[in-house]
Scaffold this active site. Structure first.
Site, PDB file in Angstrom:
ATOM      1  N   ARG A 314      24.773  97.646  59.604  1.00  0.00           N
ATOM      2  CA  ARG A 314      25.755  96.825  58.883  1.00  0.00           C
ATOM      3  C   ARG A 314      26.549  97.588  57.823  1.00  0.00           C
ATOM      4  O   ARG A 314      27.761  97.423  57.718  1.00  0.00           O
ATOM      5  CB  ARG A 314      25.089  95.585  58.284  1.00  0.00           C
ATOM      6  CG  ARG A 314      24.394  94.700  59.334  1.00  0.00           C
ATOM      7  CD  ARG A 314      24.039  93.317  58.815  1.00  0.00           C
ATOM      8  NE  ARG A 314      25.222  92.537  58.544  1.00  0.00           N
ATOM      9  CZ  ARG A 314      25.728  92.344  57.361  1.00  0.00           C
ATOM     10  NH1 ARG A 314      25.146  92.832  56.293  1.00  0.00           N
ATOM     11  NH2 ARG A 314      26.827  91.640  57.221  1.00  0.00           N
ATOM     12  N   CYS A 346      23.373 112.449  61.609  1.00  0.00           N
ATOM     13  CA  CYS A 346      24.398 113.435  61.284  1.00  0.00           C
ATOM     14  C   CYS A 346      25.782 112.823  61.236  1.00  0.00           C
ATOM     15  O   CYS A 346      26.652 113.147  62.054  1.00  0.00           O
ATOM     16  CB  CYS A 346      24.354 114.552  62.317  1.00  0.00           C
ATOM     17  SG  CYS A 346      22.693 115.190  62.478  1.00  0.00           S
ATOM     18  N   TYR A 375      20.993  90.281  61.899  1.00  0.00           N
ATOM     19  CA  TYR A 375      21.854  91.366  62.369  1.00  0.00           C
ATOM     20  C   TYR A 375      21.336  92.736  61.900  1.00  0.00           C
ATOM     21  O   TYR A 375      22.116  93.637  61.611  1.00  0.00           O
ATOM     22  CB  TYR A 375      23.314  91.123  61.945  1.00  0.00           C
ATOM     23  CG  TYR A 375      23.803  89.745  62.343  1.00  0.00           C
ATOM     24  CD1 TYR A 375      23.948  89.426  63.674  1.00  0.00           C
ATOM     25  CD2 TYR A 375      24.054  88.747  61.385  1.00  0.00           C
ATOM     26  CE1 TYR A 375      24.362  88.157  64.068  1.00  0.00           C
ATOM     27  CE2 TYR A 375      24.460  87.474  61.767  1.00  0.00           C
ATOM     28  CZ  TYR A 375      24.608  87.189  63.107  1.00  0.00           C
ATOM     29  OH  TYR A 375      25.011  85.932  63.491  1.00  0.00           O
TER      30      TYR A 375
HETATM   31  N1  LLP Z   1      27.712  80.621  66.811  1.00  0.00           N
HETATM   32  C1  LLP Z   1      28.555  81.493  67.387  1.00  0.00           C
HETATM   33  C2  LLP Z   1      29.354  81.048  68.526  1.00  0.00           C
HETATM   34  C3  LLP Z   1      28.645  82.808  66.892  1.00  0.00           C
HETATM   35  O1  LLP Z   1      29.489  83.656  67.449  1.00  0.00           O
HETATM   36  C4  LLP Z   1      27.854  83.202  65.780  1.00  0.00           C
HETATM   37  C5  LLP Z   1      27.910  84.568  65.256  1.00  0.00           C
HETATM   38  C6  LLP Z   1      26.976  82.252  65.228  1.00  0.00           C
HETATM   39  C7  LLP Z   1      26.946  80.969  65.749  1.00  0.00           C
HETATM   40  C8  LLP Z   1      26.090  82.572  64.053  1.00  0.00           C
HETATM   41  O2  LLP Z   1      26.833  82.881  62.925  1.00  0.00           O
HETATM   42  P1  LLP Z   1      26.084  83.041  61.504  1.00  0.00           P
HETATM   43  O3  LLP Z   1      25.525  81.701  61.131  1.00  0.00           O
HETATM   44  O4  LLP Z   1      25.027  84.048  61.668  1.00  0.00           O
HETATM   45  O5  LLP Z   1      27.163  83.498  60.591  1.00  0.00           O
HETATM   46  N2  LLP Z   1      26.919  91.255  63.287  1.00  0.00           N
HETATM   47  C9  LLP Z   1      27.700  90.600  62.252  1.00  0.00           C
HETATM   48  C10 LLP Z   1      27.758  89.111  62.456  1.00  0.00           C
HETATM   49  C11 LLP Z   1      28.305  88.702  63.798  1.00  0.00           C
HETATM   50  C12 LLP Z   1      28.329  87.216  64.015  1.00  0.00           C
HETATM   51  C13 LLP Z   1      28.651  86.875  65.429  1.00  0.00           C
HETATM   52  N3  LLP Z   1      28.636  85.484  65.755  1.00  0.00           N
HETATM   53  C14 LLP Z   1      27.103  90.964  60.898  1.00  0.00           C
HETATM   54  O6  LLP Z   1      26.175  91.756  60.836  1.00  0.00           O
HETATM   55  O7  LLP Z   1      27.610  90.513  59.880  1.00  0.00           O
END
Ligand code: LLP
Length: 422
Positions: A314, A346, A375
């Protein structure tokens, strides 16, 4: 809202000292707190219930798909939001009931659709016309009728990092809300699918309720129009996205979020679904790492730790900040110095923090990166041929290794020389 705290001069995960876990598993290691997961789930679900909403929480397991984490939430009543056949398998293995599973994602393959239909999942969230047509074909060929939502794109800017914003017209997600009438009419005419829901998700790590309000209000209007056109819209899936405080952010309390939901869509009489990921899993996990070298260079102090960008990407990917604290509690009055905390990979991007205020560090010291439950482990890779790290679940004074540290031989086992190289 996390159960990682100093006690007797060192950091504990609930009732277990981190040093004990590190002794058993080595480092780096992800440590999850079942109590913190439970607290977050309970707070989320209660806020919705207290706002008078008929809600089902489908945990967005992309945030953390360790089966022990999923089981912890499923035991509390959570369903699952899955985005691949692999996640579907995990949800089922972890004990989520098939009817409590919703399948999201822009690129479902026919094979994944088939498996989900055979498993009997509750709902598909459809993101494009070709997907709609394919799902209709796959479902009808199996003699099934599946409940679907169309995921609409309400063209609302979530005011979050551009890489995790999903609700603007230029983003790849969902169907333009202006075309929704036409697409629901098409869906209603196709065999094998029942368009009974509307879905929306505008982005992740939102720290303000206004984009939610704008998006949900547009969806409410759409539901009125769809019903007027004769569609029986019974469910709304409002996605996830509620942000957490990584240090310095002020996300809205979940009670405010629930109030916005009640105000915008409460009157529709729909069953509501939510897909929180980060809110549930983020604060419930830490990454414990060890200082390999404390390197005091001319201009800066570097703590070179044994975790790297492959374990927690992240910071490198989103410039995300995770608070870093020593596992050994600094005595009061201890002088703090700015440290750059970096990994061994690296690349200059393999930097967890710059100028992080920490006490004098020595080799072997344990550091904790907070709010890494969402994540974190799920986005790890074996870059630089670094094996995937262990994951541990703590409950009270008990802890269990819920993913073994990978042996280099494991991933080497998937590779071979070409037959002409023997
Ligand atoms: N529903 C859908 C359709 C989504 O695409 C996502 C997240 C969620 C629910 C859940 O969202 P949350 O409640 O976790 O915000 N890797 C990134 C975050 C990517 C989120 C992708 N979709 C990070 O590390 O910030």
């Amino acid at each position: 809202m996390s159960m990682f705290e100093y006690r007797n001069g060192e950091m504990y995960a609930e009732d277990v000292p981190l040093s004990r876990i590190a002794e058993v598993t080595g480092t780096p290691v992800y440590v999850y707190s079942a109590g913190t997961l439970t607290e977050a789930y309970t707070r989320f679900a209660s806020a919705l219930a207290e706002a008078g909403l008929n809600a089902r929480v489908c945990y967005a397991m992309k945030a953390n798909s360790n089966i022990a984490v999923i089981r912890t939430l499923a035991d509390l009543g959570a369903g699952a939001d899955v985005v691949s056949g692999g996640e579907l398998d995990r949800a089922l293995i972890a004990g989520v009931r098939a009817e409590d599973i919703v399948f999201s994602g822009v690129g479902k393959t026919p094979g994944e659709m088939q498996r989900a239909i055979t498993a009997g999942i509750g709902q598909f969230n459809v993101e494009s016309v070709p997907e709609l047509e394919l799902l209709s074909h796959v479902s009808a060929s199996a003699g099934a009728t599946v409940d679907i939502a169309i995921r609409v794109n309400p063209n609302v800017d979530a005011n979050t990092h551009h890489k995790i914003s999903t609700g603007r017209q230029e983003d790849k997600f969902g169907i333009d809300i202006a075309r929704a009438q036409e697409i629901y009419a098409l869906a209603a005419s196709l065999p094998g699918i029942a368009p009974i829901a509307v879905a929306v998700h505008i982005g992740s790590q939102l720290t303000d309720v206004s984009p939610f309000r704008a998006a949900f209000a547009r969806v409410a209007e759409l539901v009125g129009e769809l019903r007027a056109a004769g569609h029986d819209i019974r469910k709304l899936d409002l996605g996830g996205g509620l942000g957490i405080d990584y240090g310095g952010q002020t996300p809205p309390p979940v009670e405010d979020y629930a109030a916005v939901v009640a105000e915008t869509v409460g009157h529709l009489g729909c069953e509501l679904m939510f897909e929180p990921g980060r809110y549930l899993a983020g604060p419930a996990g830490i990454l414990v790492t060890q200082v390999i070298y404390a390197k005091e260079a001319e201009a800066r102090r570097f703590a070179i730790v044994d975790a790297a960008m492959n374990d927690l990407i992240r910071p490198a990917l989103y410039d995300a900040v995770h608070r870093i604290e020593p596992a050994r509690e600094p005595a009061p009055e201890t002088a703090l110095h700015p440290w750059d905390v970096v990994g061994p990979v690296c690349e200059t991007g393999d930097t967890f923090a710059k100028g992080c205020e920490l006490p004098a560090l020595s080799d072997g010291e344990l550091l904790v990166m907070r709010d890494a439950g969402a994540y974190g482990a799920v986005m790890s890779s074996v870059y630089n041929s670094r094996p995937l790290v262990a994951e541990v679940l703590v409950r009270g004074d008990a802890f269990a290794i819920v993913r073994e540290r990978q042996e280099p031989a494991t991933f080497l086992g998937y590779e071979s020389l070409a037959d002409w190289q023997d």
